[in-house]
Scaffold this motif. Structure first.
Motif, mmCIF file in Angstrom:
data_model
loop_
_atom_site.group_PDB
_atom_site.id
_atom_site.type_symbol
_atom_site.label_atom_id
_atom_site.label_comp_id
_atom_site.label_asym_id
_atom_site.label_seq_id
_atom_site.Cartn_x
_atom_site.Cartn_y
_atom_site.Cartn_z
ATOM 1 N N THR A 173 21.662 -49.033 14.163
ATOM 2 C CA THR A 173 22.861 -48.477 14.774
ATOM 3 C C THR A 173 22.476 -47.525 15.893
ATOM 4 O O THR A 173 21.692 -46.595 15.680
ATOM 5 C CB THR A 173 23.721 -47.751 13.728
ATOM 6 O OG1 THR A 173 24.089 -48.694 12.712
ATOM 7 C CG2 THR A 173 24.977 -47.173 14.349
ATOM 8 N N GLY A 229 27.205 -48.984 17.701
ATOM 9 C CA GLY A 229 27.123 -50.335 17.167
ATOM 10 C C GLY A 229 25.687 -50.735 16.911
ATOM 11 O O GLY A 229 24.755 -49.979 17.187
ATOM 12 N N GLN A 230 25.516 -51.949 16.402
ATOM 13 C CA GLN A 230 24.188 -52.465 16.076
ATOM 14 C C GLN A 230 23.566 -53.143 17.285
ATOM 15 O O GLN A 230 24.182 -54.015 17.892
ATOM 16 C CB GLN A 230 24.275 -53.478 14.940
ATOM 17 C CG GLN A 230 24.737 -52.904 13.644
ATOM 18 C CD GLN A 230 24.888 -53.985 12.582
ATOM 19 O OE1 GLN A 230 24.900 -55.175 12.863
ATOM 20 N NE2 GLN A 230 25.007 -53.550 11.341
ATOM 21 N N MET A 251 29.550 -55.103 16.162
ATOM 22 C CA MET A 251 30.284 -54.214 15.247
ATOM 23 C C MET A 251 30.472 -52.834 15.883
ATOM 24 O O MET A 251 30.224 -51.794 15.275
ATOM 25 C CB MET A 251 29.545 -54.082 13.908
ATOM 26 C CG MET A 251 29.283 -55.411 13.214
ATOM 27 S SD MET A 251 30.796 -56.270 12.756
ATOM 28 C CE MET A 251 31.483 -55.171 11.566
ATOM 29 N N THR A 252 30.923 -52.836 17.117
ATOM 30 C CA THR A 252 30.952 -51.617 17.933
ATOM 31 C C THR A 252 32.284 -50.897 17.866
ATOM 32 O O THR A 252 33.347 -51.513 17.923
ATOM 33 C CB THR A 252 30.640 -51.977 19.404
ATOM 34 O OG1 THR A 252 29.418 -52.706 19.435
ATOM 35 C CG2 THR A 252 30.530 -50.738 20.265
ATOM 36 N N HIS A 253 32.199 -49.574 17.787
ATOM 37 C CA HIS A 253 33.361 -48.695 17.927
ATOM 38 C C HIS A 253 33.200 -47.911 19.221
ATOM 39 O O HIS A 253 32.097 -47.495 19.566
ATOM 40 C CB HIS A 253 33.467 -47.716 16.759
ATOM 41 C CG HIS A 253 33.919 -48.357 15.491
ATOM 42 N ND1 HIS A 253 33.045 -48.940 14.607
ATOM 43 C CD2 HIS A 253 35.153 -48.523 14.968
ATOM 44 C CE1 HIS A 253 33.721 -49.422 13.588
ATOM 45 N NE2 HIS A 253 35.002 -49.184 13.779
ATOM 46 N N PHE A 267 38.017 -50.048 17.436
ATOM 47 C CA PHE A 267 37.017 -51.065 17.155
ATOM 48 C C PHE A 267 37.010 -52.087 18.277
ATOM 49 O O PHE A 267 38.059 -52.577 18.686
ATOM 50 C CB PHE A 267 37.307 -51.757 15.820
ATOM 51 C CG PHE A 267 36.303 -52.825 15.490
ATOM 52 C CD1 PHE A 267 35.022 -52.496 15.073
ATOM 53 C CD2 PHE A 267 36.628 -54.165 15.618
ATOM 54 C CE1 PHE A 267 34.086 -53.479 14.774
ATOM 55 C CE2 PHE A 267 35.707 -55.157 15.321
ATOM 56 C CZ PHE A 267 34.434 -54.812 14.894
ATOM 57 N N GLY A 299 34.076 -54.596 18.502
ATOM 58 C CA GLY A 299 33.307 -55.774 18.098
ATOM 59 C C GLY A 299 32.045 -55.913 18.924
ATOM 60 O O GLY A 299 31.253 -54.990 19.038
#
Length: 122
Positions: free
Chosen positions: A40, A53-54, A68-70, A104, A106
């Protein structure tokens, strides 16, 4: 496994390495990036936003792909003003705390030219 080759330019500069030998700094850099995959990251960009995010991918222009981003943004002036008014009406003393706005997103591509700071979580 990554295949790393020295560039013709580095060979011209006389770095003391034979053709086909990997630059030790390049090997370390690739290993470092490999270790960051799926971790992360917190990316701070020039307009004040932060993406969390990752890490999935990067390139030579420092563009970064996160999954998986905010997105976190500073609150608007109207939000700050409203929170301050509520704080005063409630009779509270001291500073007003207003949280960042979050949404969020993505999968995102963050252009490298806008990244100011990068932090690894954990």
């Amino acid at each position: 496994m990554h295949s790393i080759r020295t560039s013709p330019l580095s060979r011209q500069r006389g770095n003391g390495m034979a053709d086909g030998e990997a630059n030790p700094h390049s090997v370390q850099a690739v290993q470092y990036l490999d270790d960051l995959l799926n971790k992360t990251l917190h990316l701070h960009i020039t307009d004040g936003r932060m993406f969390v995010g990752q890490l999935k991918c990067t390139d030579n222009e420092r563009n970064i792909i996160l999954a998986m981003t905010h997105e976190y943004r500073q609150p608007s002036q109207a939000d700050v003003k409203l929170a301050a008014e509520r704080h005063e009406k409630g009779g509270f003393a001291g500073n007003v705390k207003v949280d960042m706005r979050k949404r969020f997103l993505g999968l995102v591509v963050v252009p490298g030219q806008y990244i100011e700071k990068m932090e690894v979580e954990g």
